[in-house]
Design a protein around this motif. Structure first.
Motif, short mmCIF file in Angstrom:
data_model
loop_
_atom_site.label_atom_id
_atom_site.label_comp_id
_atom_site.label_asym_id
_atom_site.label_seq_id
_atom_site.Cartn_x
_atom_site.Cartn_y
_atom_site.Cartn_z
N UNK A 163 -8.92 11.83 -1.40
CA UNK A 163 -9.96 10.62 -1.91
C UNK A 163 -8.92 9.64 -1.79
N UNK A 164 -8.17 9.63 -2.77
CA UNK A 164 -7.45 8.76 -3.79
C UNK A 164 -6.52 7.92 -2.80
N UNK A 165 -5.41 9.06 -2.53
CA UNK A 165 -4.79 9.06 -1.53
C UNK A 165 -4.51 7.74 -0.07
N UNK A 166 -6.31 8.37 0.12
CA UNK A 166 -7.23 7.48 1.21
C UNK A 166 -6.92 5.72 0.47
N UNK A 167 -7.48 5.77 -1.01
CA UNK A 167 -7.62 4.37 -0.79
C UNK A 167 -6.28 3.34 -1.23
N UNK A 168 -4.93 4.30 -1.56
CA UNK A 168 -3.94 3.89 -1.81
C UNK A 168 -3.58 3.62 -0.91
N UNK A 169 -3.45 4.57 0.62
CA UNK A 169 -2.67 3.96 1.94
C UNK A 169 -3.99 2.86 2.54
N UNK B 162 4.38 -8.87 2.38
CA UNK B 162 3.78 -8.32 2.70
C UNK B 162 4.41 -6.79 3.82
N UNK B 163 4.55 -5.15 3.44
CA UNK B 163 5.13 -4.47 3.76
C UNK B 163 4.21 -4.07 4.31
N UNK B 164 4.81 -3.88 5.91
CA UNK B 164 3.81 -3.18 7.60
C UNK B 164 3.90 -1.46 7.48
N UNK B 165 2.88 -0.50 6.75
CA UNK B 165 3.94 0.68 6.40
C UNK B 165 3.02 1.52 7.74
N UNK C 228 0.67 -1.60 0.10
CA UNK C 228 0.37 0.06 -0.11
C UNK C 228 0.75 1.70 0.24
N UNK C 229 0.06 2.23 -0.36
CA UNK C 229 1.13 3.39 -0.24
C UNK C 229 1.12 4.11 1.69
N UNK C 230 2.96 4.14 1.02
CA UNK C 230 3.60 4.08 3.03
C UNK C 230 2.69 5.58 3.42
N UNK C 231 2.56 6.07 5.14
CA UNK C 231 2.72 6.98 5.24
C UNK C 231 3.25 8.35 4.49
N UNK C 232 2.56 9.37 5.41
CA UNK C 232 3.93 10.57 5.56
C UNK C 232 3.86 11.21 4.01
#
Lengths: 435, 472
Positions: free
Chosen positions: A400-406, B469-472, A16-20
């Motif tokens: 919205x989009x980034x929420x989905x990616x995350x 699986x990468x936990x982020x 998933x997209x990393x936070x930050x």
């Protein structure tokens, strides 16, 4: 690495997209700019409806684009397009903007209706308008459109739910993700069963979604754009309207793949071949867009009927002349020349740039199918208010989009892909296969 | 249990040698059924030739008003051709591998359908020997044809289409003609194929050039699928006759053309598969996909009908509303309902997998669609003219025996060419069918090492098969 003939790639990670990262701040700033524009632009003066019409065409553009992205995911699923396995979720992620579009429709409609529909609201004695009073009434229109949006977006959510359900099974996420994973996998009955169920469920939902998109998005186009000029009608208009949305969805997907693939860490799965194929699809729909619009234009131009010509007369003459020329240039002429060679389509940044031009063209097109129908002034009503509102929408879309990616894995799971139609089958040795 | 890998499209084909044998068999053994069909077709052609002679002798008055049947039949046949190009070119570009075994004869159908269509402008001008006035040459009258006339656009559209689809057809045939040459035992056949194969030997270099050429021609043929019937639609749409003048006509005609073409493919495929015993090649996968294609185009056509009726009502205009109301309630209502029922409603039965899989049902549906699509063109042309702006124009049209004979003869002409094609040129694409077969291997199992592994292989972290699986 790349897809084998069996269609199932190996070593697919759950990413998933990393936070930050700057995206959230960018989105927040854009939303603030949009809201500020909406409240700061003066409502009075020569053209009191300007900010509402900016809202209207931006809603049309962003809702069409998000819906077009979902339709791209649907088309890729229904056609069993194995080539797009690693990018189709970027298209599906457009679904995250739909709730916002649904909510924004309500203020957009009620706030600005007198600035979009004053050619027929409260007009009596005109035989043509009287003849279609059943269609041209504000309450009926609102109910009709809300039902259409609810049905269509509901089907889109169901499609996304089916697509994601298998993939998040057994995944461990942080607090925000885990809640969604648990909700999506409620009543899970085992991976192969659920994968098969998802694939066939998506086939079914996808078919209805396609029908729904053609019919309901046509109605949205007719109601929100065509009726602004109540004497004008064209059977092609709704078709050109929803195909343009599909094309915009494709272009937006290309840009978002290029922007986010590295940060998600899946760039090794998105190969030049896939950019090439996506580029070809965008190219083909540029041509198709022009074909539809030309087919509409040539019939009206040749027919020389005053009530039909009015549409183009209003758009080809000042102050809209330049804008009318820009639309086909940005959606067809430039992309056609820029994407003609095979190798250029394989350069991600270049493809995203051309897709960006197409999106701008589509954005102007949504302006051109609405405002000129009612605008009577002599200067082009296009500038900071329109751009400001667009930025606000862009911020909402990005958030919205980034929420989905995350939240969700951006590659489909091998279990899901294994449930799709294979290219070869195993038959017992010596047994005759019967039909 | 031990298994072997087979193509999902052709589970009964064992290996490459089957394909060569079966394709060459088509060329060698005509059955009685084949000869009977050919005889019927030639008979119909002769009937049409006689009627045409009668019409030329006694004048165009022997045909009904407005040449309604001729123009309807012209549009009908141009439309039939479209599915062939769709299957051969567009599905090729979309990499839809199921097309491989059916595209050849669909493409042949295209060429012959356009040839049939091209007869009708010649027939309906009444003095066919002056047809060259349509070409963009200064005639002996020292004038050019009128470039503003959509009828002239037709001349360009149809001749371009005929040229490109014939070239595409021929280029695709070359490797298979070479295979036919190598397999031929009759001397004159061997010589003819040797000439047509252009010395093909199957070298790498030849294949490289061939695949490039094929790709380019497919890309060039694709816009033609859209352009030809769009131009035909503008014959009607650019005029201001209510019922003709509507902007959706171009894509609506194209969708209708593909609908009628796919229906014709099925109408031909079912008997051809039976007569020549090609069940291995025309499998249920093909009928299933063709069923979906028919369903899709039928739905698009239905959507266009709906849009037309909605807009006619929404326009609030007397004439628009009048002509569309007349179509379903007036004197031609039988034709209007034929068109709506057979094109938009009957194919909806194909939503059911059972019906797509039932050849008899599918065959009947395809014939109904053929009838419906002929009536669609009739409904567009005749009732619109018969119900135009002024009541003095309102006339009845009756088909005369001359027109009926020529209409029947057009089917004879089409089937005659098609049957001759099956007998003299490879009706199956030998080279391309082999592309979807698993390649022959010494070790039968070596090739599917990369097939999906059982979900419990070691090293996985997720039950869904994700490797990490990468936990982020």
């Amino acid at each position: 690495m790349a897809a084998h003939s069996s269609g199932v790639p190996e070593n697919v990670p759950f990413r998933t997209l990393p936070r930050g990262g700057p995206t959230t701040i960018v989105a927040a700033v854009l939303v603030v700019l949009g809201v500020a524009t909406f409240f700061l632009v003066p409502r009075g003066g020569e053209d009191p409806g300007r900010i509402w019409r900016a809202f209207q065409f931006n809603w049309l553009f962003w809702a069409s684009t998000a819906m077009g992205m979902v339709m791209l995911a649907v088309a890729l699923h229904l056609t069993n397009a194995r080539w797009a396995w690693s990018i189709r979720r970027f298209a599906l992620a457009g679904v995250a903007f739909l709730p916002v579009a649904w909510l924004l429709f309500i203020p957009m409609f009620w706030g600005g209706k007198d600035f979009y529909f004053h050619h027929w609201i409260g007009v009596h004695g005109d035989p043509v308008i009287d003849a279609k009073a059943a269609w041209l009434n504000v309450d009926g229109m609102f109910i009709r459109d809300m039902v259409a949006l609810t049905l269509l977006f509901g089907l889109a959510f169901r499609f996304a739910w089916l697509a994601l359900r298998v993939d998040v099974f057994g995944a461990r996420g942080d607090a925000g993700q885990q809640g969604w994973y648990d909700r999506l996998t409620g009543g899970f009955r085992g991976v192969p069963e659920e994968a098969a169920r998802s694939v066939s469920g998506m086939n079914r939902t996808g078919v209805f979604l396609s029908l729904g998109y053609a019919i309901l998005w046509s109605i949205i186009g007719i109601d929100l754009a065509m009726t602004m000029m109540p004497h004008w009608f064209s059977t092609m208009f709704p078709v050109a309207f929803f195909i343009a949305g599909f094309h915009a969805g494709m272009a937006a997907t290309a840009i978002l793949v290029v922007l986010f693939r590295k940060r998600i860490g899946i760039e090794r799965f998105i190969t030049p071949t896939q950019f090439h194929d996506l580029g070809k699809l965008i190219f083909a729909f540029s041509v198709f867009w022009m074909y539809l619009n030309w087919s509409q234009y040539v019939v009206i131009w040749y027919g020389l009927l005053p009530h039909e010509q009015e549409w183009f007369v209003r758009r080809f003459n000042p102050p809209f002349t330049t804008m009318a020329q820009l639309v086909p240039l940005l959606i067809f002429v430039f992309p056609f020349l820029a994407l003609l060679a095979a190798w250029v389509k394989k350069i991600p940044a270049y493809l995203a740039l051309v897709a960006g031009v197409i999106l701008v063209g589509n954005w102007i097109e949504r302006f051109m199918i609405t405002t000129p129908s009612v605008y009577e002034g002599s200067t082009l009503p296009f500038g900071l208010p329109e751009v400001g509102i667009a930025l606000g929408f862009m911020g909402l879309f990005l958030a919205c989009y980034v929420w989905f990616l995350r939240t969700f894995p951006m590659l489909p799971s091998p279990a899901f892909m294994a449930a799709q139609d294979p290219a070869t089958i195993e038959v017992p040795v010596g047994a005759a296969v019967t039909h | 249990m031990e298994t072997v890998t087979r193509s999902a499209f052709h589970p009964d084909i064992v290996g490459y040698e089957d394909v060569n044998r079966d394709a060459n068999r088509l060329l060698t053994k005509p059955g009685k059924g084949y000869l009977a069909l050919l005889g019927m077709s030639v008979g119909l052609v002769l009937l049409a030739a006689f009627s045409l002679g009668y019409m030329v002798t006694f004048g165009l008055g022997t045909a009904g008003d407005n040449w309604a049947t001729y123009i309807t039949t012209f549009v009908f046949w141009v439309g039939i051709g479209h599915a062939g190009t769709l299957i051969s070119a567009i599905l090729y570009l979309f990499r839809a591998a199921w097309r491989q075994s059916i595209y050849r004869f669909a493409e042949a159908m295209t060429v012959f359908a356009v040839l049939t269509a091209a007869l009708f402008p010649l027939i309906h001008i009444g003095r066919p020997w002056f047809f060259y006035w349509l070409l963009p040459l200064p005639s002996q009258r020292h004038i050019w044809p009128d470039f503003r006339s959509p009828l002239l656009w037709d001349v360009f559209a149809v001749t371009t289409y005929l040229t490109v689809s014939s070239v595409f057809f021929f280029i695709g045939l070359i490797p298979d003609i070479a295979a036919a040459r190598d397999g031929a035992t009759v001397p004159w056949r061997k010589k003819t194929y040797a000439v047509l194969a252009l010395g093909w030997r199957g070298t790498d270099r030849e294949w490289r050039h061939f695949t490039r050429a094929y790709l380019f021609l497919a890309a060039l043929a694709t816009p033609l699928v859209l352009s030809v019937h769009s131009v035909v639609s503008w014959d009607f749409a650019v005029s201001i006759v209510p019922g003709w003048h509507t902007t959706i006509f171009a894509p609506y005609f194209v969708a209708g053309a593909i609908l009628s073409g796919v229906a014709m493919v099925v109408t031909l495929m079912v008997p051809v598969g039976k007569i020549f015993r090609l069940e291995k090649y025309f499998t249920k996968v093909h009928y299933d996909r063709l069923g979906k294609l028919l369903l899709l185009t039928s739905t698009i056509v239905g959507f266009a009908y709906g849009t037309e009726y909605f807009m006619a009502w929404y326009s609030g205009e007397l004439f628009e509303r009048g002509v569309f109301w007349d179509r379903v309630t007036g004197q031609y209502a039988y034709a209007g309902w034929c068109m709506i029922t057979f094109n938009a409603f009957v194919p909806q039965l194909l939503w059911m997998r059972k019906i797509r899989g039932n050849l008899n049902a599918f065959f009947i549906i395809s014939i109904l669609v053929n009838i419906g699509m002929w009536y669609e063109r009739f409904v567009i042309i005749t009732p619109s003219l018969a119900h135009s702006y002024e009541p003095w124009k309102w006339v009845n049209y009756h088909m005369t025996w001359v027109e009926a004979a020529i209409l029947l003869g057009s089917f004879g002409w089409f089937f005659m060419w098609f049957l001759l094609f099956l007998r003299f040129l490879p009706g199956l694409s030998i080279a391309e069918i082999k592309e979807v077969l698993p390649p022959p291997m010494k070790n039968r199992h070596a090739e599917h090492d990369h097939a999906p592994k059982p979900a419990a292989a070691p090293g996985e972290v997720l039950p869904t098969g994700y490797k990490e699986m990468e936990l982020r």
